[in-house]
Design a protein around this motif. Sequence first.
Motif, PDB file in Angstrom:
ATOM      1  N   ALA A 336     -11.397  10.282  18.969  1.00  0.00           N
ATOM      2  CA  ALA A 336     -11.402  11.705  18.633  1.00  0.00           C
ATOM      3  C   ALA A 336     -10.615  12.546  19.625  1.00  0.00           C
ATOM      4  CB  ALA A 336     -12.834  12.225  18.545  1.00  0.00           C
ATOM      5  N   PHE A 337     -10.259  11.998  20.788  1.00  0.00           N
ATOM      6  CA  PHE A 337      -9.431  12.739  21.728  1.00  0.00           C
ATOM      7  C   PHE A 337      -7.998  12.899  21.213  1.00  0.00           C
ATOM      8  CE2 PHE A 337     -12.905  11.786  24.546  1.00  0.00           C
ATOM      9  CZ  PHE A 337     -12.946  12.877  25.394  1.00  0.00           C
ATOM     10  N   ILE A 338      -7.619  12.104  20.213  1.00  0.00           N
ATOM     11  CA  ILE A 338      -6.331  12.308  19.532  1.00  0.00           C
ATOM     12  C   ILE A 338      -6.644  13.061  18.257  1.00  0.00           C
ATOM     13  CG2 ILE A 338      -4.310  11.195  18.544  1.00  0.00           C
ATOM     14  CD1 ILE A 338      -4.869   8.798  20.313  1.00  0.00           C
ATOM     15  N   ILE A 410       0.311   5.534  23.105  1.00  0.00           N
ATOM     16  CA  ILE A 410      -1.025   6.135  22.985  1.00  0.00           C
ATOM     17  C   ILE A 410      -1.221   7.252  24.005  1.00  0.00           C
ATOM     18  CG2 ILE A 410      -3.494   5.663  23.140  1.00  0.00           C
ATOM     19  CD1 ILE A 410      -2.932   2.856  22.163  1.00  0.00           C
ATOM     20  N   THR A 411      -0.692   7.051  25.218  1.00  0.00           N
ATOM     21  CA  THR A 411      -0.837   8.096  26.236  1.00  0.00           C
ATOM     22  C   THR A 411      -0.116   9.371  25.818  1.00  0.00           C
ATOM     23  OG1 THR A 411      -0.908   6.335  27.899  1.00  0.00           O
ATOM     24  CG2 THR A 411      -0.562   8.587  28.685  1.00  0.00           C
ATOM     25  N   GLY A 412       1.046   9.224  25.206  1.00  0.00           N
ATOM     26  CA  GLY A 412       1.769  10.393  24.724  1.00  0.00           C
ATOM     27  C   GLY A 412       1.012  11.138  23.645  1.00  0.00           C
ATOM     28  N   ALA A 413       0.361  10.376  22.731  1.00  0.00           N
ATOM     29  CA  ALA A 413      -0.451  11.025  21.708  1.00  0.00           C
ATOM     30  C   ALA A 413      -1.646  11.744  22.315  1.00  0.00           C
ATOM     31  CB  ALA A 413      -0.929   9.989  20.690  1.00  0.00           C
ATOM     32  N   LEU A 414      -2.199  11.193  23.403  1.00  0.00           N
ATOM     33  CA  LEU A 414      -3.345  11.812  24.061  1.00  0.00           C
ATOM     34  C   LEU A 414      -2.967  13.100  24.780  1.00  0.00           C
ATOM     35  CD1 LEU A 414      -6.357  11.478  24.919  1.00  0.00           C
ATOM     36  CD2 LEU A 414      -5.519  10.260  26.930  1.00  0.00           C
TER      37      LEU A 414
END
Length: 450
Positions: A336-338, A410-414
């Motif tokens: 849910a953080f994304i 994934i880090t970029g999406a976060l």
Amino acid sequence: MSGPSSWAARFLPEEVRLSRFERVRGRLRRAYESGRESVRSGRSGAAGDVPEEAGAASPTSPGPAAPTSATVVGAEPPAAMHNSTSSRDDADVPHALRIASAWSWRLIVIGVVAWALLKIVGTISIVIIPLAVALLLSALLAPAVGWLLKARFPRSLATAVVLVGGLAAVIGTLTLVVNEFIQGVPELSERSSQGVRQIQNWLKTGPLHLSDGQLNRYIDEAQGWVNGNTEKFTSGALSTATTLAELLTGAVLVLFATFFFLRDGNKIWRFLVRLLPVAARWKVDDAGRASWATLGAYVRATVLVAFIDAMGIGIFLVIFDIPFAFPLAALVFLGAFIPIVGAALSGGVAVLVALVDSGPVTALIILGVVIGVQQVEGHLLQPLIMGRAVAIHPLAVIIGIAAGVVLAGITGALVAVPLIAVLNTAVRRLAARTVPDTPPDAVVVASHAP
């Protein structure tokens, strides 16, 4: 009795009378010329800054100049020049083309600078990404540090207590997830085998009507593909080991950066602001503090929304006795953080586990639960909770997540959505024409002219 004029006309000679008349006329002429000279000198003093083209004669072109409204026969009128042009060549270019050219070269410069920044960030991503994660954690934990400071804790001790408490909560949660996963893997693998056999039977008896030979051929092709890509998998394992070392290094950097951001964040920000020109310091300081408040509000709102999503899906997983209910709820919490896509993807994993464990009916029920939770989040939680923290259009969120995935996975999406929220607040504050409020601890020094 006759007057003096009749006496002069009668007794004086004609030559004397004419000389007196000439003297009077000369005096009047000199007075008139003196008056004209004084008027001319006054006009020349008032119009002393008028350029030569305004009508005054020059040494190189003696004589009076033509007035501005005069028409010169045989000469072409000068071309009208826009106030944005600097030469006759610019005046010959259409106005629309000049505007398009001005926009084009400015956009090219901005694009080159953005490309260079992305290259620099990509080169030192092993440092940038941990610092970004540390900023998010600092925004989340800063209120707890503030509470301890109000309780008269020393700043270093308050920061250490909050950081250690947060680490203990994360490690404890991961331990519970891993233990439950280890205990449930044998049962899930057995049920997965049963699910695979059910899928094979459906492929034979369903609308596809595949034969055993076709199924065996597809299975053989899949095994051949796996055997042919063993080398790639091995190299991937080696790169995974390298990635593990980078993860450990990044984790250590996150811990140290979070500690110092929580303890000395205000001092670090003041040092950065002092590097700017004096005229820009208050504006940048106001924009930076507003952006930090936006980041903190976003992180806390995201945590609250993620917790509600995880509780909603986790309760139904427990009710229907789906294995790994707690790990799946934790996965929903992290996903849910994304925004928009994270909880849906993690909920899809829960649906797959329900399909393998309990069959299609239970899987459809869990799918309905996931969709219902997403609707509640999108129409109720996001407007009430997230809308008060940051106001970002959903299209900007989707584009930011897609760009973050392409650039940094994934880090970029976060990091994409909080970055957009921070930039949105900073640009709005910098573009505002209001003067920032005077800080309460500011010292105003008044200067008096000698």
